[in-house]
Design a protein around this motif. Structure first.
Motif, PDB file in Angstrom:
ATOM      1  N   SER A 167      21.102 -52.139  32.937  1.00 46.75           N
ATOM      2  CA  SER A 167      22.136 -51.432  32.179  1.00 46.75           C
ATOM      3  C   SER A 167      23.146 -50.702  33.046  1.00 46.75           C
ATOM      4  O   SER A 167      24.312 -50.627  32.694  1.00 46.75           O
ATOM      5  CB  SER A 167      21.496 -50.470  31.181  1.00 46.75           C
ATOM      6  N   GLY A 168      22.742 -50.178  34.165  1.00 47.97           N
ATOM      7  CA  GLY A 168      23.685 -49.467  35.028  1.00 47.97           C
ATOM      8  C   GLY A 168      24.701 -50.377  35.692  1.00 47.97           C
ATOM      9  O   GLY A 168      25.742 -49.927  36.157  1.00 47.97           O
ATOM     10  N   LEU A 169      24.416 -51.675  35.735  1.00 49.34           N
ATOM     11  CA  LEU A 169      25.294 -52.622  36.416  1.00 49.34           C
ATOM     12  C   LEU A 169      26.125 -53.481  35.471  1.00 49.34           C
ATOM     13  O   LEU A 169      26.968 -54.248  35.925  1.00 49.34           O
ATOM     14  CB  LEU A 169      24.450 -53.562  37.292  1.00 49.34           C
ATOM     15  N   ALA A 170      25.891 -53.368  34.188  1.00 50.54           N
ATOM     16  CA  ALA A 170      26.469 -54.296  33.213  1.00 50.54           C
ATOM     17  C   ALA A 170      27.984 -54.427  33.312  1.00 50.54           C
ATOM     18  O   ALA A 170      28.530 -55.499  33.099  1.00 50.54           O
ATOM     19  CB  ALA A 170      26.059 -53.904  31.799  1.00 50.54           C
ATOM     20  N   SER A 171      28.699 -53.361  33.638  1.00 53.78           N
ATOM     21  CA  SER A 171      30.157 -53.435  33.706  1.00 53.78           C
ATOM     22  C   SER A 171      30.658 -53.679  35.127  1.00 53.78           C
ATOM     23  O   SER A 171      31.861 -53.799  35.345  1.00 53.78           O
ATOM     24  CB  SER A 171      30.779 -52.155  33.134  1.00 53.78           C
ATOM     25  N   ASN A 172      29.776 -53.783  36.101  1.00 49.83           N
ATOM     26  CA  ASN A 172      30.145 -54.013  37.491  1.00 49.83           C
ATOM     27  C   ASN A 172      30.602 -55.463  37.681  1.00 49.83           C
ATOM     28  O   ASN A 172      29.865 -56.392  37.375  1.00 49.83           O
ATOM     29  CB  ASN A 172      28.935 -53.679  38.388  1.00 49.83           C
ATOM     30  N   ARG A 173      31.808 -55.660  38.210  1.00 49.02           N
ATOM     31  CA  ARG A 173      32.368 -57.010  38.368  1.00 49.02           C
ATOM     32  C   ARG A 173      31.544 -57.866  39.328  1.00 49.02           C
ATOM     33  O   ARG A 173      31.340 -59.043  39.089  1.00 49.02           O
ATOM     34  CB  ARG A 173      33.821 -56.954  38.852  1.00 49.02           C
ATOM     35  N   LEU A 174      31.081 -57.295  40.427  1.00 53.29           N
ATOM     36  CA  LEU A 174      30.264 -58.053  41.371  1.00 53.29           C
ATOM     37  C   LEU A 174      28.985 -58.540  40.690  1.00 53.29           C
ATOM     38  O   LEU A 174      28.573 -59.695  40.852  1.00 53.29           O
ATOM     39  CB  LEU A 174      29.925 -57.224  42.613  1.00 53.29           C
ATOM     40  N   TYR A 175      28.359 -57.679  39.918  1.00 50.66           N
ATOM     41  CA  TYR A 175      27.157 -58.033  39.165  1.00 50.66           C
ATOM     42  C   TYR A 175      27.453 -59.190  38.218  1.00 50.66           C
ATOM     43  O   TYR A 175      26.686 -60.156  38.116  1.00 50.66           O
ATOM     44  CB  TYR A 175      26.672 -56.798  38.404  1.00 50.66           C
ATOM     45  N   GLN A 176      28.590 -59.134  37.532  1.00 43.69           N
ATOM     46  CA  GLN A 176      28.961 -60.189  36.600  1.00 43.69           C
ATOM     47  C   GLN A 176      29.202 -61.513  37.327  1.00 43.69           C
ATOM     48  O   GLN A 176      28.769 -62.569  36.865  1.00 43.69           O
ATOM     49  CB  GLN A 176      30.188 -59.770  35.797  1.00 43.69           C
TER      50      GLN A 176
END
Length: 185
Positions: free
Chosen positions: A11-20
């Protein structure tokens, strides 16, 4: 709580572009591997791709699932060996082309349903996956029919796949709701 499985898991990474981007690339790798797990059929091979396509939709949601499928098609069109039996744009235009395009629609549709809470119970997983399967096989069989005729397309590009697809959907109906319960803990 995020709507998608991946969003809840990290959940903490959901909006992170690299994660996506990593999710999209990871999805294309899984899809390429699933293309190589196959039973030879004519005119299109039976693979694990539909299971992976629909699971990507169910876990990533519409936007990232659609991006994953488009990235996969671009990789294959560019000549990377990600498809079941060939490379390049010519392969996409061949007998499997409708199924490949159907992957985009099927994954996005299942993702859209997942964004709305589908996939958390056996019934909603079944409904989402059936919708995705229908999208893939309508486009796939439809395209194949333009190449070899409707009767041959149904006999070679749909009917032999139905038992395997039923097993894949049953597997998803068993696995996905359990995974959601584990994530909620």
């Amino acid at each position: 709580m995020n709507a998608t499985f991946a969003g809840n898991l990290w959940s903490g990474l959901a909006s992170n572009r690299l994660y996506q981007v990593l999710l999209v690339l990871g999805g294309t790798i899984l899809l390429a591997v699933s293309a190589k797990v196959q039973v030879p059929f004519w005119p299109v091979p039976m693979t694990m791709q539909t299971f992976v396509v629909l699971m990507i939709g169910a876990t990533l949601g519409a936007r990232l699932a659609g991006a994953t499928m488009l990235a996969y098609l671009v990789e294959g069109a560019a000549g990377l060996p990600v498809f079941a039996g060939g490379v390049g744009f010519g392969y996409i235009a061949g007998p499997t082309g409708g199924y490949l395009i159907g992957f985009v629609l099927g994954a996005t549709l299942v993702g859209w349903l997942a964004d709305r809470g589908f996939g958390r119970s056996i019934l909603t997983t079944l409904l989402a996956f059936l919708a995705g399967e229908i999208a893939i096989f309508v486009l796939g069989t439809g395209w194949l029919a333009t190449l070899i005729g409707l009767d041959k397309a149904l006999r070679g590009g749909l009917v032999p796949f139905l038992p395997g697809e039923a097993i894949k959907v049953a597997l998803a109906c068993a696995v996905l709701p359990i995974a959601w319960r584990l994530v909620r803990r």
